[in-house]
Design a protein around this motif. Structure first.
Motif, PDB file in Angstrom:
ATOM      1  N   PHE A 281       0.137  24.127  18.022  1.00  0.00           N
ATOM      2  CA  PHE A 281       1.046  24.440  16.795  1.00  0.00           C
ATOM      3  C   PHE A 281       0.605  24.693  15.534  1.00  0.00           C
ATOM      4  CE2 PHE A 281       2.682  21.354  20.032  1.00  0.00           C
ATOM      5  CZ  PHE A 281       4.079  21.702  20.413  1.00  0.00           C
TER       6      PHE A 281
ATOM      7  N   GLN B 106       4.987  22.108  11.397  1.00  0.00           N
ATOM      8  CA  GLN B 106       5.003  22.350  12.743  1.00  0.00           C
ATOM      9  C   GLN B 106       4.094  21.370  13.422  1.00  0.00           C
ATOM     10  OE1 GLN B 106       6.533  26.780  13.637  1.00  0.00           O
ATOM     11  NE2 GLN B 106       4.567  26.314  14.666  1.00  0.00           N
TER      12      GLN B 106
ATOM     13  N   MET C 271       7.576  30.311  10.158  1.00  0.00           N
ATOM     14  CA  MET C 271       7.359  29.357  11.204  1.00  0.00           C
ATOM     15  C   MET C 271       7.478  29.826  12.546  1.00  0.00           C
ATOM     16  SD  MET C 271       9.242  25.821   9.670  1.00  0.00           S
ATOM     17  CE  MET C 271       8.605  24.915  10.906  1.00  0.00           C
TER      18      MET C 271
END
Length: 285
Positions: free
Chosen positions: A168, A217, A284
């Motif tokens: 992530f 994240q 993101m």
């Protein structure tokens, strides 16, 4: 004219309606249900009594639950910091590899997602336990005389968190580094800047949106990864996700579990709000 406007809205509604219905059924309604439960009273044998009650929120602010929440935030901060520390160089190396190898490198990052997280975490159990692979190897090499206690420690939990969440971190960092204008790096080098100076003054500021996106994240999921603390921390480590799970499944105190879940959602909203002040949602993706 009105008929024409209505006919133009039909394709739009047909496109958007399934997504709206999905969000209402699987996000809005469950969330409202949790909020409603948090204001109810615990039943004698589990479940809830449908009367307005604030006991769950009063209990939530007890020192032991506040300590667990703070410990969870600290664990998430450490996880995020280590993921950035190891993930940034990794993402930078991938972005500077030959073009034909980049898809393969990104595939390697995505590969762990093809295997269930529980199975991957259990693999670390086999490595770190007293009769595990690592202890056996160290004893055979004569480095240690008796097995080390590596599993069921805070360090093992942190290792499991970093291992599970580093993809992530790497993906948004790679996306941000890939967008760098290399002419700026060449100009900095031509002006006599060292590699360290180029990194501090050019690369790091330009990739800051990716760093913020990677941090968010990583930080938010780490708050709820209760299965890692269960499997690698045992009874020595407890985070807010474990408490919420235990309240619903073991203690059967649904109002308290719901109140803690609402608190976790509130923390997530605050973090996202802070992020939108310095970054954008597009970073993101």
């Amino acid at each position: 004219m009105k008929m024409k406007k209505k006919s133009n809205k039909i394709p739009f509604l047909a496109t958007v309606s399934p997504a709206i219905i999905w969000l209402i059924l699987f996000l809005v309604l469950p969330l409202l249900y949790i909020v409603g439960i948090s204001f109810m009273k615990k039943g004698l044998y589990g479940g809830v009594i449908q009367t307005f009650d604030l006991t769950a929120y009063k209990t939530m602010f007890q020192s032991k639950y506040m300590k667990i929440l703070l410990d969870s935030l600290w664990l998430s901060l450490k996880t995020t910091g280590l993921c950035l520390l190891f993930g940034y160089p990794f993402a930078y190396i991938i972005s500077n590899t030959k073009k034909k190898w980049k898809p393969f490198c990104v595939l390697l990052i995505m590969l762990p997602f093809w295997i269930n997280s529980l199975i991957r975490t259990y693999g670390w159990n086999s490595i770190l336990r007293e009769q595990g692979i690592l202890n056996t190897l160290l004893m055979q090499l004569g480095i240690i005389k008796q097995p080390l206690q590596m599993l069921y420690t805070d360090g093992a939990v942190l290792l499991g968190m970093v291992y599970a969440l580093i993809p992530f971190t790497v993906l948004p960092l790679y996306s941000s580094i890939e967008k760098l204008d290399h002419s700026l790096l060449e100009a900095a080098s031509d002006l006599g800047a060292s590699k360290v100076h180029v990194f501090r003054k050019v690369i790091l500021p330009l990739t800051m949106p990716g760093i913020f996106a990677a941090s968010v994240q990583t930080f938010i999921p780490s708050l709820g990864y209760f299965f890692i603390t269960d499997m690698m921390g045992g009874a020595t480590t407890m985070n807010i996700g474990n408490v919420i799970k235990n309240q619903f499944l073991t203690a059967r105190n649904w109002p308290l579990g719901a109140a803690l879940a609402i608190a976790l959602i509130a923390v997530t909203i605050v973090i996202m709000r802070l992020y939108t002040r310095v970054g954008s949602i597009e970073d993101m993706v």
